[in-house]
Design an enzyme around this catalytic site. Structure first.
Site, PDB file in Angstrom:
ATOM      1  N   HIS A 112     105.637 -90.358  21.916  1.00 14.91           N
ATOM      2  CA  HIS A 112     104.841 -91.374  22.616  1.00 14.91           C
ATOM      3  C   HIS A 112     105.735 -92.394  23.284  1.00 14.91           C
ATOM      4  O   HIS A 112     106.721 -92.840  22.705  1.00 14.91           O
ATOM      5  CB  HIS A 112     103.876 -92.069  21.649  1.00 14.91           C
ATOM      6  CG  HIS A 112     104.535 -92.583  20.392  1.00 14.91           C
ATOM      7  ND1 HIS A 112     104.800 -91.768  19.305  1.00 14.91           N
ATOM      8  CD2 HIS A 112     105.009 -93.799  20.074  1.00 14.91           C
ATOM      9  CE1 HIS A 112     105.394 -92.475  18.364  1.00 14.91           C
ATOM     10  NE2 HIS A 112     105.541 -93.713  18.798  1.00 14.91           N
TER      11      HIS A 112
HETATM   12  P1  AMP Z   1     106.640 -95.970  16.886  1.00 16.19           P
HETATM   13  O1  AMP Z   1     106.312 -94.690  16.190  1.00 16.19           O
HETATM   14  O2  AMP Z   1     107.484 -96.893  16.100  1.00 16.19           O
HETATM   15  O3  AMP Z   1     107.240 -95.732  18.262  1.00 16.19           O
HETATM   16  O4  AMP Z   1     105.303 -96.765  17.177  1.00 16.19           O
HETATM   17  C1  AMP Z   1     104.043 -96.307  16.820  1.00 16.19           C
HETATM   18  C2  AMP Z   1     103.007 -97.220  17.468  1.00 16.19           C
HETATM   19  O5  AMP Z   1     101.725 -96.690  17.149  1.00 16.19           O
HETATM   20  C3  AMP Z   1     103.027 -98.651  16.965  1.00 16.19           C
HETATM   21  O6  AMP Z   1     103.140 -99.527  18.090  1.00 16.19           O
HETATM   22  C4  AMP Z   1     101.680 -98.821  16.232  1.00 16.19           C
HETATM   23  O7  AMP Z   1     101.125-100.101  16.413  1.00 16.19           O
HETATM   24  C5  AMP Z   1     100.825 -97.768  16.884  1.00 16.19           C
HETATM   25  N1  AMP Z   1      99.778 -97.187  16.035  1.00 16.19           N
HETATM   26  C6  AMP Z   1      99.814 -96.939  14.697  1.00 16.19           C
HETATM   27  N2  AMP Z   1      98.708 -96.278  14.302  1.00 16.19           N
HETATM   28  C7  AMP Z   1      97.960 -96.073  15.421  1.00 16.19           C
HETATM   29  C8  AMP Z   1      96.724 -95.433  15.688  1.00 16.19           C
HETATM   30  N3  AMP Z   1      96.026 -94.833  14.709  1.00 16.19           N
HETATM   31  N4  AMP Z   1      96.258 -95.413  16.963  1.00 16.19           N
HETATM   32  C9  AMP Z   1      96.948 -96.004  17.958  1.00 16.19           C
HETATM   33  N5  AMP Z   1      98.132 -96.622  17.781  1.00 16.19           N
HETATM   34  C10 AMP Z   1      98.636 -96.660  16.533  1.00 16.19           C
END
Ligand code: AMP
Ligand code: ZN
Length: 193
Positions: A112
């Protein structure tokens, strides 16, 4: 994936027998019309569930690519499509500074790209780890990933030592030279920009 726990999962969520592991949460959000901002055949853009700035989206491929470390030369066109969507999002937010990039050590599954405004004003931004994950080299700009992929056909992981030192970087405002003593002072300072 990193062992960073999901700071936001409730106890009930993490204890529930049938709950999917929190690191799979993006796969659920990708299917939720309330989360989806944009969608093409290859890419879904969703609202980050715990936004760390006024605008915070996640751009996710529909193909099951676990992280940037699974990318190869064949994914260059996918990344170019990411950029087209990023340009489109920028044109829809003309007065906001948006940046696009990836966390060097992601905590959530499925690759992502963060699309986030540089105000960093949000009640969900709480910790030094949150701050440093967007304002140090832990945040790898989109353009760097694209050039690395074009040049070498893959993306190299950072070392655990570098990861640790980036997370321990002293707080520094992302918009000026101010060095706050702590997160409350930083959050107050961000409002002045
Ligand atoms: P990272 O894996 O560190 O690059 O970031 C993961 C991102 O996903 C973070 O900014 C979280 O706030 C976000 N996040 C966590 N759970 C969910 C979810 N169920 N749906 C959407 N975003 C999420
Ligand atoms: Zn500042």
């Amino acid at each position: 994936m990193s062992k960073r726990s999901n700071e936001n999962a409730t106890e009930t969520e993490s204890k529930s027998k049938h709950a999917k592991h929190w690191s799979l949460g993006l796969l659920e959000s990708m299917k939720d019309p309330k989360s989806i901002v944009k969608q093409t055949k290859n890419v879904v853009v969703i609202r980050d569930k715990y936004p760390k700035a006024k605008v915070h989206y996640l751009m996710i491929p529909t193909d099951s690519i676990n992280s940037i470390y699974k990318l190869n030369s064949e994914h260059v066109s996918l990344l170019e499509e990411f950029n087209e969507l990023f340009e489109e999002i920028k044109s829809e937010h003309s007065n906001i500074n948006l940046i696009a990039g990836f966390h060097a050590v992601p905590s959530m599954q499925r690759m992502h790209m963060h699309v986030i405004s540089n105000d960093m004003i949000s009640p969900c931004l709480k910790t030094k780890v949150h701050w440093n994950s967007f304002t140090t080299k832990f945040f790898i700009p989109y353009k760097d990933i694209l050039s690395e992929l074009k040049e070498s056909g893959s993306v190299k992981k950072i070392s655990p030592e570098l990861h640790k030192s980036l997370m321990a970087t002293p707080l520094q405002c992302n918009q000026c030279s101010f060095k706050p003593k702590n997160m409350p002072q930083l959050k107050e300072h961000l409002l002045t920009h």
